[in-house]
Design a protein around this motif. Structure first.
Motif, short mmCIF file in Angstrom:
data_model
loop_
_atom_site.label_atom_id
_atom_site.label_comp_id
_atom_site.label_asym_id
_atom_site.label_seq_id
_atom_site.Cartn_x
_atom_site.Cartn_y
_atom_site.Cartn_z
N LEU A 71 0.83 -1.20 0.00
CA LEU A 71 0.00 0.00 0.00
C LEU A 71 0.86 1.26 0.00
O LEU A 71 0.57 2.23 -0.68
CB LEU A 71 -0.92 -0.01 1.23
CG LEU A 71 -1.87 1.18 1.38
CD1 LEU A 71 -2.87 1.20 0.22
CD2 LEU A 71 -2.60 1.12 2.71
N LEU A 72 1.96 1.24 0.76
CA LEU A 72 2.81 2.42 0.87
C LEU A 72 3.69 2.61 -0.37
O LEU A 72 3.86 3.72 -0.86
CB LEU A 72 3.70 2.32 2.12
CG LEU A 72 2.97 2.38 3.47
CD1 LEU A 72 3.95 2.13 4.60
CD2 LEU A 72 2.29 3.74 3.65
N LEU A 73 4.25 1.52 -0.86
CA LEU A 73 5.22 1.61 -1.95
C LEU A 73 4.57 1.53 -3.34
O LEU A 73 5.12 2.02 -4.31
CB LEU A 73 6.27 0.49 -1.82
CG LEU A 73 7.18 0.56 -0.59
CD1 LEU A 73 8.08 -0.66 -0.56
CD2 LEU A 73 8.01 1.83 -0.60
N GLY A 74 3.41 0.89 -3.40
CA GLY A 74 2.81 0.66 -4.71
C GLY A 74 3.69 -0.30 -5.51
O GLY A 74 4.56 -0.96 -4.97
N SER A 75 3.45 -0.38 -6.77
CA SER A 75 4.24 -1.28 -7.61
C SER A 75 4.35 -0.70 -9.01
O SER A 75 3.35 -0.43 -9.64
CB SER A 75 3.58 -2.66 -7.66
OG SER A 75 4.17 -3.44 -8.68
N VAL A 76 5.59 -0.51 -9.45
CA VAL A 76 5.82 -0.04 -10.81
C VAL A 76 5.21 -1.02 -11.80
O VAL A 76 4.55 -0.62 -12.77
CB VAL A 76 7.34 0.11 -11.08
CG1 VAL A 76 7.60 0.34 -12.56
CG2 VAL A 76 7.90 1.28 -10.26
N THR A 77 5.39 -2.31 -11.55
CA THR A 77 4.86 -3.32 -12.45
C THR A 77 3.35 -3.22 -12.60
O THR A 77 2.81 -3.26 -13.70
CB THR A 77 5.24 -4.72 -11.94
OG1 THR A 77 6.66 -4.80 -11.81
CG2 THR A 77 4.77 -5.80 -12.91
N GLU A 78 2.64 -3.06 -11.49
CA GLU A 78 1.18 -3.00 -11.55
C GLU A 78 0.70 -1.76 -12.30
O GLU A 78 -0.27 -1.80 -13.04
CB GLU A 78 0.59 -3.05 -10.15
CG GLU A 78 0.71 -4.43 -9.52
CD GLU A 78 0.20 -4.47 -8.10
OE1 GLU A 78 -0.60 -3.59 -7.73
OE2 GLU A 78 0.62 -5.38 -7.35
N ARG A 79 1.39 -0.65 -12.13
CA ARG A 79 0.99 0.57 -12.83
C ARG A 79 1.28 0.45 -14.33
O ARG A 79 0.53 0.98 -15.16
CB ARG A 79 1.68 1.79 -12.22
CG ARG A 79 1.02 2.24 -10.92
CD ARG A 79 1.74 3.42 -10.32
NE ARG A 79 2.95 3.00 -9.62
CZ ARG A 79 3.91 3.84 -9.24
NH1 ARG A 79 3.83 5.12 -9.52
NH2 ARG A 79 4.97 3.38 -8.61
N VAL A 80 2.35 -0.24 -14.68
CA VAL A 80 2.64 -0.47 -16.09
C VAL A 80 1.56 -1.37 -16.70
O VAL A 80 1.07 -1.11 -17.80
CB VAL A 80 4.04 -1.09 -16.27
CG1 VAL A 80 4.22 -1.60 -17.71
CG2 VAL A 80 5.12 -0.07 -15.93
N ILE A 81 1.18 -2.43 -15.99
CA ILE A 81 0.12 -3.33 -16.47
C ILE A 81 -1.14 -2.56 -16.79
O ILE A 81 -1.81 -2.80 -17.80
CB ILE A 81 -0.16 -4.41 -15.40
CG1 ILE A 81 0.97 -5.43 -15.35
CG2 ILE A 81 -1.50 -5.11 -15.66
CD1 ILE A 81 0.88 -6.37 -14.18
#
Length: 324
Positions: A281-291
């Motif tokens: 939740l705090l860091l998020g994910s670069v991969t998920e945002r790219v998806i």
């Protein structure tokens, strides 16, 4: 894909009967055909998710859903030769669970699935915050690689993935993604672009000294990064493929998406750290945002769980053909 070094025996296509899932089915078919793998077609029924309030699934309802899956498959296979059509091994399954993602993940574990293929609706903003994303949950928690594609993306069977983009951050996680990228490029007769994004993240203490950019501290950072990138690829084992290098400055998600459009890329190969709970939740994910926004399918490999890379690949790295 003769001589392919990825071991893919069972592929799971998760179908919610949406248009974006329809775009993902050709990818699952292509992988199953090339690897002579069994293709599992799965639909997860969620009780009480609509007005029907399905507390139980009758035999008739299950048969109807399986028929829908078979019809989707038949449409996707139009134009295949009889030989290719006959060789495909399929399993059609209906599962019930509290939500789609747990149903997909449970089925993948129970049937030792090697790759999950699914569509993503690519929701953003407040709507995404409220509804979440089944694909992102599966990507985050699955113990095997996951391939996602958005509805807006051309189906993979239009052209094979010959231009493969692999973003790296010099971690062992991204080294794993690079190994997959090289294998896929060799299998499909393609090439890879290895991308490193220089992000300006300076400690606030630097600002008191008049330093506002990482280029002030390290003017030759792009040259150093390019050299490090080349060494990183040379030290990563895999088949001989054509490699080009890109070092850019900016935000990781934005630059990965920009590079995927600039090439344009046929496939992005990335790794995920599998963060969960508060850390995610705090860091998020670069991969998920790219998806969520990618202009092409995304192949996500895991920093944990199942590997499709054969043990024989632990040998010394093979030669890399470098292009600018």
């Amino acid at each position: 894909m003769e001589g392919a070094m990825l071991e893919i025996r069972r592929i799971l296509f998760a179908d919610d009967f949406s248009a974006c899932a329809e775009k993902a089915l050709p990818i699952a078919l292509a992988l199953a055909r090339e690897h002579e793998a069994a293709l599992h077609l799965l639909h997860v029924v969620v009780p009480y998710e609509d007005a029907r309030g399905l507390s139980a699934l009758t035999d008739e309802q299950e048969a109807q859903l399986k028929q829908q899956l078979q019809e989707r498959l038949a449409v996707a296979r139009k134009g295949q030769s009889q030989e290719a059509a006959g060789a495909l091994k399929t399993v059609v399954a209906i599962e019930r669970d509290i939500a789609p993602a747990p149903g997909i993940l449970g089925y993948a574990e129970d049937h030792d699935i090697d790759v999950i293929v699914m569509g993503t609706h690519g929701r953003r903003g407040f709507r995404h915050f409220l509804m979440g994303s089944v694909a992102e949950e599966v990507v985050r928690l699955a113990r095997c690689p996951v391939i996602t594609t958005r509805q807006q993306v051309d189906p993979w069977h239009v052209h094979p993935p010959r231009r493969i983009l692999v973003p790296v951050d010099f971690s062992e996680h991204s080294r794993t993604a690079l190994r997959y990228g090289r294998e896929l490029a060799a299998a499909f007769g393609g090439q890879i672009t290895v991308l490193y994004v220089i992000e300006e993240i300076l400690h606030p203490a630097f600002y008191n000294t008049g330093v506002f950019s990482i280029y002030d501290v390290m003017p030759d950072i792009e040259e150093r990064s390019k050299k490090a990138l080349e060494e990183f690829v040379v030290r990563t084992d895999g088949p001989e493929v054509s490699v080009s290098y890109r070092v850019v400055h900016g935000r990781a998600v934005r630059e990965i998406l920009h590079e995927a459009e600039r090439e344009p890329a046929d496939l992005i190969v990335m790794s995920t750290h599998g963060l969960t709970g508060l850390q995610h939740l705090l860091l998020g994910s670069v991969t998920e945002r790219v998806i969520r926004q990618a202009p092409c399918p995304v192949f996500v490999v895991k920093a944990f769980g199942k590997s499709l890379l054969r043990p024989a690949q632990a040998a010394a790295p093979e030669k890399v053909k470098t292009t600018t």
